[in-house]
Motif scaffolding. Structure first.
Motif, short mmCIF file in Angstrom:
data_model
loop_
_atom_site.label_atom_id
_atom_site.label_comp_id
_atom_site.label_asym_id
_atom_site.label_seq_id
_atom_site.Cartn_x
_atom_site.Cartn_y
_atom_site.Cartn_z
N PRO A 37 0.83 -1.21 0.00
CA PRO A 37 0.00 0.00 0.00
C PRO A 37 0.86 1.25 0.00
O PRO A 37 2.00 1.25 0.48
N VAL A 38 0.31 2.33 -0.54
CA VAL A 38 1.05 3.58 -0.69
C VAL A 38 0.65 4.58 0.39
O VAL A 38 -0.54 4.77 0.65
N ILE A 39 1.64 5.20 0.99
CA ILE A 39 1.43 6.30 1.93
C ILE A 39 1.78 7.59 1.20
O ILE A 39 2.91 7.74 0.70
N LYS A 40 0.84 8.51 1.13
CA LYS A 40 1.09 9.80 0.48
C LYS A 40 1.54 10.81 1.54
O LYS A 40 0.82 11.09 2.48
N ILE A 41 2.74 11.33 1.32
CA ILE A 41 3.34 12.27 2.27
C ILE A 41 3.33 13.67 1.66
O ILE A 41 3.91 13.91 0.60
N GLY A 42 2.65 14.59 2.32
CA GLY A 42 2.57 15.96 1.82
C GLY A 42 3.72 16.81 2.34
O GLY A 42 4.03 16.80 3.54
N SER A 43 4.37 17.53 1.45
CA SER A 43 5.47 18.40 1.82
C SER A 43 5.62 19.47 0.75
O SER A 43 5.02 19.38 -0.32
N ASP A 97 -1.76 11.34 3.43
CA ASP A 97 -1.83 10.55 4.66
C ASP A 97 -1.15 11.24 5.84
O ASP A 97 -1.57 11.07 6.98
N CYS A 98 -0.09 11.97 5.55
CA CYS A 98 0.60 12.67 6.63
C CYS A 98 1.40 13.84 6.07
O CYS A 98 1.58 13.96 4.85
N ILE A 99 1.85 14.68 6.98
CA ILE A 99 2.67 15.84 6.63
C ILE A 99 4.05 15.59 7.20
O ILE A 99 4.21 15.29 8.38
N MET A 100 5.07 15.72 6.35
CA MET A 100 6.43 15.45 6.82
C MET A 100 7.39 16.30 6.00
O MET A 100 7.80 15.94 4.91
N GLY A 101 7.74 17.45 6.55
CA GLY A 101 8.62 18.37 5.84
C GLY A 101 9.23 19.37 6.80
O GLY A 101 8.87 20.54 6.77
N CYS A 102 10.11 18.91 7.70
CA CYS A 102 10.68 19.77 8.74
C CYS A 102 9.55 20.48 9.47
O CYS A 102 9.55 21.70 9.63
N PHE A 103 8.58 19.71 9.95
CA PHE A 103 7.35 20.25 10.53
C PHE A 103 7.48 20.31 12.05
O PHE A 103 7.57 19.29 12.73
N SER A 104 7.48 21.54 12.59
CA SER A 104 7.64 21.75 14.03
C SER A 104 6.39 21.32 14.79
O SER A 104 5.27 21.68 14.43
N LEU A 216 15.19 31.72 18.31
CA LEU A 216 13.81 32.03 18.63
C LEU A 216 13.20 30.93 19.49
O LEU A 216 12.47 31.18 20.45
N MET A 217 13.51 29.69 19.11
CA MET A 217 12.91 28.54 19.78
C MET A 217 13.65 27.27 19.35
O MET A 217 14.14 27.19 18.22
N VAL A 218 13.73 26.32 20.26
CA VAL A 218 14.24 24.99 19.92
C VAL A 218 13.04 24.07 19.87
O VAL A 218 12.27 23.98 20.83
N VAL A 219 12.85 23.41 18.73
CA VAL A 219 11.62 22.66 18.51
C VAL A 219 11.91 21.21 18.12
O VAL A 219 13.01 20.89 17.67
N GLY A 220 10.92 20.38 18.30
CA GLY A 220 10.98 19.00 17.82
C GLY A 220 10.27 18.90 16.48
O GLY A 220 9.26 19.57 16.25
N ILE A 221 10.80 18.09 15.60
CA ILE A 221 10.22 17.87 14.28
C ILE A 221 9.50 16.53 14.27
O ILE A 221 10.04 15.52 14.75
N GLY A 222 8.29 16.51 13.73
CA GLY A 222 7.52 15.27 13.72
C GLY A 222 6.78 15.07 12.41
O GLY A 222 6.74 15.97 11.55
N ALA A 223 6.19 13.90 12.26
CA ALA A 223 5.31 13.59 11.13
C ALA A 223 3.88 13.71 11.63
O ALA A 223 3.52 13.09 12.64
N ALA A 224 3.07 14.51 10.97
CA ALA A 224 1.72 14.82 11.44
C ALA A 224 0.67 14.08 10.64
O ALA A 224 0.67 14.09 9.41
#
Length: 272
Positions: A37-43, A97-104, A216-224
């Motif tokens: 199956p295919v997972i579509k990743i938006g970025s 299916d998800c967002i993954m592009g250096c997403f804070s 400005l801020m130290v953040v965690g990057i995740g897949a949403a």
């Protein structure tokens, strides 16, 4: 403070298939992944996390991490170039299916279902080398450009951090590259973005900006994933990304694009 939002009219929405990579240690190139199956990743285009290589194929940190992780989970990946301003609507509608592009993840924990954080990033301010801006307080009354709907835009709009002064103008642009064009031409006094993105731009375009020492801020990057996504893919993705961090796979991928890759994997103290 005047707030200006400028959208580029040249955004090209394309869907480009990226072949899912097999898991670490697997060398059977004859395996048929077309049935997976295919997972579509938006970025969007955000080097070094997601960009097109010389052959027009999506590549970058997040592209490789996603292909490896989803490959281990039994999926193929398809990178979908999206309008970043529409990311939430697209994932909620199921178009991706998800967002993954250096997403804070910071400030968005309740908006999505998250896999992560799998990397650490600093949100910083950059200026031209001859600028008289050295501290965040020096931004008072100045003009600053950000990419629309990114974390720096929210930081300067909301000003909940007492370190953030009132600007003259906040310019929100639809594309990452435009903020640096505005800075280079002197249309703005500063830009704010992920530190890795600024460093990558300077490498790609042989230019030089000065990054302020104070972040400005130290953040965690995740897949949403969508908040109501109950397929269990998000939870499996988080576990797989953590396995990749522990077994050294994530480090090997990141070191292709960034110096000192280990510092980007210090996610345990973020408190998410």
């Amino acid at each position: 403070m005047k707030i200006k939002k400028i959208r580029s009219v040249c955004l090209i929405l394309t869907c480009i298939a990226a072949t899912g990579l097999m898991g670490c240690g697997k060398t059977d190139t004859k395996s048929d992944t077309t049935k997976n199956p295919v997972i579509k990743i938006g970025s969007d285009s955000y080097p070094p996390y997601n960009f097109l290589n010389e052959d027009g194929i999506p590549t970058g940190i997040d592209v490789e991490l996603a292909a490896e992780a989803f490959g281990r989970m039994g999926y193929q990946t398809e990178i979908v170039q999206i309008n970043w301003e529409q990311k939430k609507e697209l994932v909620e509608s199921g178009e991706i299916d998800c967002i993954m592009g250096c997403f804070s993840m910071e400030g968005r924990l309740d908006d999505y279902r998250w896999a992560g954080p799998y990397m650490v990033s600093r949100q910083v301010v950059a200026v031209n080398e001859n600028s008289d801006i050295y501290e965040l307080s020096d931004l008072a009354g100045k003009n600053l450009a950000v990419q629309s709907t990114t974390k720096p835009e929210g930081i300067f709009l909301n000003r909940t951090d007492p370190r953030i002064p009132e600007l003259g103008n906040l310019i929100s642009l639809g594309h990452r590259e435009l903020i640096y064009t505005f800075l280079g031409k002197g249309y703005v006094d500063a830009v704010a973005a992920h530190e890795e993105s600024i460093i990558q731009y300077m490498k790609d375009y042989d230019t030089s900006f000065r990054i302020l020492e104070e972040p400005l801020m130290v953040v965690g990057i995740g897949a949403a994933f969508a908040k109501n996504d109950d397929r269990g893919i998000c939870e499996q993705m988080e576990q797989t990304l953590e396995e990749m961090r522990q077994d050294g796979t994530a480090n090997k991928i990141i070191e292709k694009y960034l110096d000192e890759p280990e510092k980007y994997l210090e996610v345990d103290d973020l408190g998410y």
